[in-house]
Design a protein around this motif. Structure first.
Motif, PDB file in Angstrom:
ATOM      1  N   ALA A 188       0.756  -1.199  -0.042  1.00 35.47           N
ATOM      2  CA  ALA A 188       0.023   0.135  -0.077  1.00 35.47           C
ATOM      3  C   ALA A 188       0.957   1.182   0.162  1.00 35.47           C
ATOM      4  O   ALA A 188       0.688   2.202  -0.861  1.00 35.47           O
ATOM      5  N   VAL A 189       1.813   1.218   0.826  1.00 36.67           N
ATOM      6  CA  VAL A 189       2.909   2.587   0.862  1.00 36.67           C
ATOM      7  C   VAL A 189       3.542   2.530  -0.548  1.00 36.67           C
ATOM      8  O   VAL A 189       3.490   3.670  -1.041  1.00 36.67           O
ATOM      9  N   PHE A 190       4.200   1.454  -0.871  1.00 33.28           N
ATOM     10  CA  PHE A 190       5.074   1.711  -1.789  1.00 33.28           C
ATOM     11  C   PHE A 190       4.312   1.889  -3.196  1.00 33.28           C
ATOM     12  O   PHE A 190       5.223   2.561  -4.312  1.00 33.28           O
ATOM     13  N   SER A 191       3.293   1.337  -3.291  1.00 37.52           N
ATOM     14  CA  SER A 191       2.652   1.646  -4.552  1.00 37.52           C
ATOM     15  C   SER A 191       1.784   2.997  -4.873  1.00 37.52           C
ATOM     16  O   SER A 191       1.570   3.599  -5.886  1.00 37.52           O
ATOM     17  N   ASP A 192       2.070   3.907  -3.737  1.00 39.27           N
ATOM     18  CA  ASP A 192       1.238   5.133  -3.783  1.00 39.27           C
ATOM     19  C   ASP A 192       2.502   6.224  -3.557  1.00 39.27           C
ATOM     20  O   ASP A 192       2.460   7.443  -4.107  1.00 39.27           O
ATOM     21  N   LEU A 193       3.136   6.054  -2.614  1.00 40.22           N
ATOM     22  CA  LEU A 193       4.020   7.070  -2.060  1.00 40.22           C
ATOM     23  C   LEU A 193       5.497   6.831  -2.470  1.00 40.22           C
ATOM     24  O   LEU A 193       5.946   5.942  -2.869  1.00 40.22           O
ATOM     25  N   ASN A 194       6.206   8.047  -2.734  1.00 40.31           N
ATOM     26  CA  ASN A 194       7.459   8.247  -3.181  1.00 40.31           C
ATOM     27  C   ASN A 194       8.503   8.175  -2.036  1.00 40.31           C
ATOM     28  O   ASN A 194       9.053   9.183  -1.667  1.00 40.31           O
ATOM     29  N   VAL A 195       8.680   7.046  -1.559  1.00 42.29           N
ATOM     30  CA  VAL A 195       9.422   6.533  -0.442  1.00 42.29           C
ATOM     31  C   VAL A 195      10.973   6.748  -1.199  1.00 42.29           C
ATOM     32  O   VAL A 195      11.404   6.056  -1.992  1.00 42.29           O
ATOM     33  N   VAL A 196      11.739   7.636  -0.251  1.00 43.99           N
ATOM     34  CA  VAL A 196      13.110   8.019  -0.609  1.00 43.99           C
ATOM     35  C   VAL A 196      13.869   7.192   0.425  1.00 43.99           C
ATOM     36  O   VAL A 196      15.109   6.766   0.095  1.00 43.99           O
ATOM     37  N   ALA A 197      13.511   7.140   1.811  1.00 46.96           N
ATOM     38  CA  ALA A 197      14.406   6.435   2.729  1.00 46.96           C
ATOM     39  C   ALA A 197      13.481   5.665   3.576  1.00 46.96           C
ATOM     40  O   ALA A 197      12.187   5.834   4.072  1.00 46.96           O
ATOM     41  N   VAL A 198      14.084   4.396   3.854  1.00 50.38           N
ATOM     42  CA  VAL A 198      13.249   3.379   4.916  1.00 50.38           C
ATOM     43  C   VAL A 198      14.190   3.119   6.110  1.00 50.38           C
ATOM     44  O   VAL A 198      15.286   3.199   5.962  1.00 50.38           O
ATOM     45  N   LYS A 199      13.640   3.150   7.242  1.00 47.86           N
ATOM     46  CA  LYS A 199      14.128   2.594   8.379  1.00 47.86           C
ATOM     47  C   LYS A 199      13.382   1.659   8.868  1.00 47.86           C
ATOM     48  O   LYS A 199      12.363   1.363   8.873  1.00 47.86           O
TER      49      LYS A 199
END
Length: 287
Positions: free
Chosen positions: A70-81
Motif C-alpha cells: 500500500a505504501v510503496f504503490s502510492d508514496l514516493n518513499v526515498v528512505a526506509v528505516k
C-alpha cells in the motif's frame, strides 16, 4: 524513483509502542521533527510503558506485506528505516519487499537485545537478519550488545574494546555501520563509531545525566533516514542526527512522562521562545 522529491518521504517499518516513547511512535516523531514526512508499516503491537514491555502481538506476515504494498504503490518513499522485526519469517518478508521496491536509502536499527541484556531474537533469526536484510542496508545502527550479538564477540566495556568489533562488523556487507557507545556509562562522553569500508570516524557528544532515554536508538536511526531523504550524504546525515538526538536527550527532563524511563523530547524546538507564536500577530483589530 525520484530521490529529489519535493516532499522527502520516510517509511518506518517497526513495532508499535503503546507508551509512545519508542518504536513506530518515536520514529514518526523524529522524522517529523527533522523535517520529513513519515509513513509506517507496523510489524508488532506491544503493550508497554515507561516501566517495561508487558506483551507483544506480532502482526500477521500477510498484513505486513499488504501495508508495504500500500505504501510503496502510492508514496514516493526515498528512505526506509527498519526497526523491530520479531522472527525469521518477517525478516524474509520485509527483505523480499524491499528488494522488490528498491528504495534509494535503507537504514536498519537491528533491535535484538533488551535493556536487561536478554536476546529479543532467536539465534536463527539473527542469522537471517545478517544474511538477508543487513547486507542491503546503507547503514546499520547497533548498540554495543547488538554489535556483540552480530559478531559473536564479547560486549565491549571500553572504547578500546569497541574498536575490536570493527573488522567483524565490516564483514556483514552493508555500506556502513554506526556502532553506538551509549552503553559505556562510565565514560564522560557518548561516543559512536561510524565504520566505513576504508575508514572509521569517531562522533563525540557530552553524556547527559538523565534517566529519560527511552527510544534513543529508534529516534537516532529514524533521524538519519530523514536526513538522507532530504539529500544529505551518509556522513552528514549521521552527524546531523547525532546533534538532534543529543539535544532531544538534553531536553528530555522538560517532559514528565510515566514513572520509569521516560522518552526523549522529540519536539524540543517547539518549546523554544523563537518557535512560539506571537499572539499579538494572531489578533485582528477592528480599529
Amino acid at each position: 524513483m525520484n530521490v529529489n522529491s519535493k516532499t522527502p518521504i520516510v517509511l518506518t517499518i517497526a513495532g508499535s509502542d503503546s507508551g509512545g516513547g519508542a518504536g513506530i511512535q518515536a520514529d514518526i516523531k523524529a522524522i517529523s521533527a527533522t523535517g520529513s514526512y513519515a509513513c509506517s508499516v507496523i510489524t508488532a503491537i506491544t503493550a508497554q510503558n515507561t516501566l517495561g514491555v508487558n506483551a507483544i502481538f506480532p502482526i500477521p506476515i500477510e498484513h505486513v506485506e499488504h501495508q508495504l504494498d500500500a505504501v510503496f504503490s502510492d508514496l514516493n518513499v526515498v528512505a526506509v528505516k527498519v526497526g523491530m522485526l520479531a522472527d525469521s519469517a518477517i525478516i524474509h518478508a520485509v527483505a523480499k519487499k524491499l528488494m522488490q521496491y528498491q528504495p534509494p536509502f535503507l537504514v536498519v536499527d537491528p533491535v535484538m537485545v533488551a535493556t536487561s541484556g536478554d536476546l529479543l531474537l532467536e539465534q536463527s533469526a539473527i542469522s537471517t537478519l545478517k544474511t538477508t536484510l543487513l547486507p542491503m542496508a546503507n547503514l546499520i545502527t547497533p548498540n554495543l550488545p547488538e554489535g556483540a550479538a552480530l559478531t559473536g564477540l564479547p560486549v565491549p566495556n571500553t572504547e578500546q574494546e569497541m574498536t575490536q568489533l570493527i573488522d567483524e562488523l565490516r564483514q556483514i556487507g552493508c555500506d556502513a555501520v554506526l556502532l553506538k557507545g551509549g552503553h559505556l556509562e562510565t565514560s564522560r562522553d557518548s561516543n559512536d563509531l561510524l565504520i566505513l569500508p576504508d575508514a572509521t570516524q569517531k562522533l563525540t557528544s557530552k553524556r547527559i545525566a538523565t534517566r529519560n532515554t527511552h527510544g534513543t536508538g529508534c529516534t537516532l536511526s529514524a533521524a538519519i533516514a530523514s536526513y538522507l531523504a532530504q539529500g544529505h550524504d551518509l556522513q552528514s546525515a549521521v552527524v546531523e542526527a547525532k546533534h538532534y538526538i543529543t539535544a532531544a536527550i538534553a531536553h528530555a527532563d522538560e517532559l514528565v512522562i510515566g514513572q520509569g524511563h521516560g522518552p526523549v523530547h522529540h519536539f524540543y524546538k517547539l518549546n523554544q521562545p523563537q518557535c512560539r507564536p506571537n499572539h499579538q500577530d494572531l489578533v485582528e483589530n477592528d480599529d
